[in-house]
Write a protein that holds these residues in place. Structure first.
Motif, PDB file in Angstrom:
ATOM      1  N   GLU A 170      66.671   9.777  70.919  1.00  0.00           N
ATOM      2  CA  GLU A 170      66.666   8.312  70.953  1.00  0.00           C
ATOM      3  C   GLU A 170      65.785   7.738  69.847  1.00  0.00           C
ATOM      4  O   GLU A 170      66.192   6.834  69.113  1.00  0.00           O
ATOM      5  N   VAL A 173      67.383   8.419  66.334  1.00  0.00           N
ATOM      6  CA  VAL A 173      68.482   7.507  66.003  1.00  0.00           C
ATOM      7  C   VAL A 173      67.926   6.131  65.628  1.00  0.00           C
ATOM      8  O   VAL A 173      68.381   5.496  64.672  1.00  0.00           O
ATOM      9  N   ARG A 174      66.911   5.695  66.352  1.00  0.00           N
ATOM     10  CA  ARG A 174      66.331   4.379  66.086  1.00  0.00           C
ATOM     11  C   ARG A 174      65.628   4.342  64.724  1.00  0.00           C
ATOM     12  O   ARG A 174      65.728   3.354  63.985  1.00  0.00           O
ATOM     13  N   ASN A 177      68.683   6.599  62.023  1.00  0.00           N
ATOM     14  CA  ASN A 177      70.131   6.366  62.121  1.00  0.00           C
ATOM     15  C   ASN A 177      70.904   7.378  61.273  1.00  0.00           C
ATOM     16  O   ASN A 177      71.691   7.019  60.390  1.00  0.00           O
ATOM     17  N   THR A 207      75.437   6.882  72.511  1.00  0.00           N
ATOM     18  CA  THR A 207      74.650   6.083  71.567  1.00  0.00           C
ATOM     19  C   THR A 207      75.570   5.253  70.675  1.00  0.00           C
ATOM     20  O   THR A 207      75.337   4.064  70.455  1.00  0.00           O
ATOM     21  N   GLU A 208      76.609   5.889  70.169  1.00  0.00           N
ATOM     22  CA  GLU A 208      77.541   5.168  69.296  1.00  0.00           C
ATOM     23  C   GLU A 208      78.327   4.113  70.074  1.00  0.00           C
ATOM     24  O   GLU A 208      78.615   3.043  69.562  1.00  0.00           O
ATOM     25  N   ASN A 210      77.156   2.425  72.662  1.00  0.00           N
ATOM     26  CA  ASN A 210      76.250   1.306  72.896  1.00  0.00           C
ATOM     27  C   ASN A 210      76.113   0.429  71.668  1.00  0.00           C
ATOM     28  O   ASN A 210      75.956  -0.796  71.756  1.00  0.00           O
ATOM     29  N   ARG A 211      76.174   1.051  70.472  1.00  0.00           N
ATOM     30  CA  ARG A 211      76.026   0.273  69.233  1.00  0.00           C
ATOM     31  C   ARG A 211      77.236  -0.590  68.938  1.00  0.00           C
ATOM     32  O   ARG A 211      77.145  -1.582  68.229  1.00  0.00           O
TER      33      ARG A 211
END
Length: 213
Positions: A170, A173-174, A177, A207-208, A210-211
């Motif tokens: 997490e 990614v933040r 990215n 994750t993708e 959610n984006r």
């Protein structure tokens, strides 16, 4: 976001057997530096023969003699080969030229690069830039932190390597990215590599998702 499976410190047959267990969940296969050093480019050739539809990354970590080493890797079937960002620019220029000729890709490993070197490397628009926490840093100092600052190469294709776990994803990614996450022991040394790889894949898909919401 691609998962690159890093294979190190094992026999070629063991690497192929393990990869077969997880191939549905991973995208790229890294023939690690230790495999290439111990078994030569035959390790690249055998992995490509076993997985012809996967991207094969030769983690050769070139720092000199670029033309010879990159041609060896690409002739053996690699789709991507790595060069150290601390190399002379003429070395990286040569890697890029060879890769262009073979229609392959260069991954520039940013391990231990200075801010000045990072600025100079930004001219390589077609490269993949790997933000890398070293194996020695992980094992000897216990550090697996990629930092919380955004990558200097956020507008480029970025890969992240070094001690990545499900718990660290997490923050990774933040902060970075990445287009590619390079995962080794969290999969290869797991009690159930197939289940572990599937968990990483599911986390990335979530994750993708959610984006895009």
């Amino acid at each position: 976001m691609k998962i690159q499976l890093a294979l190190d410190r094992m026999e070629i047959a063991e690497a192929i057997e393990l990869t077969r267990k997880v191939e549905d969940s991973i995208d790229w296969i890294e023939v690690g530096t230790s495999l290439i050093k111990e078994f030569g480019v035959v390790s690249i050739k055998e992995m490509k023969q076993a997985f012809p539809n996967k991207q094969i990354v030769a983690d050769i970590k070139t720092i000199d003699n670029a033309r010879y080493e990159f041609e060896l890797c690409f002739d053996a079937g690699a789709d991507v080969a790595t060069v150290m960002g601390v190399s002379p620019l003429v070395t990286i220029d040569t890697c890029m030229e060879v890769a262009h000729r073979y229609q392959k890709k260069v991954m520039i490993d940013l391990l231990n690069t200075s801010d000045q070197q990072k600025r100079e490397l930004r001219k390589y628009k077609d490269a993949i830039f790997c933000e890398h926490v070293s194996k020695d840093q992980q094992e000897e100092l216990g550090s697996q932190n990629h930092g919380t600052k955004p990558s200097n190469f956020s507008e480029f294709q970025v890969a992240a390597a070094g001690g990545i776990t499900l718990d660290s994803m997490e923050d990774l990614v933040r902060s970075l990215n990445p287009a590619v996450v390079i995962i080794g022991s969290a999969i290869t040394k797991a009690d159930n590599p197939s289940a572990s790889a599937a968990q990483f894949k599911q986390l990335i898909l979530q994750t993708e998702g959610n984006r895009t919401c």
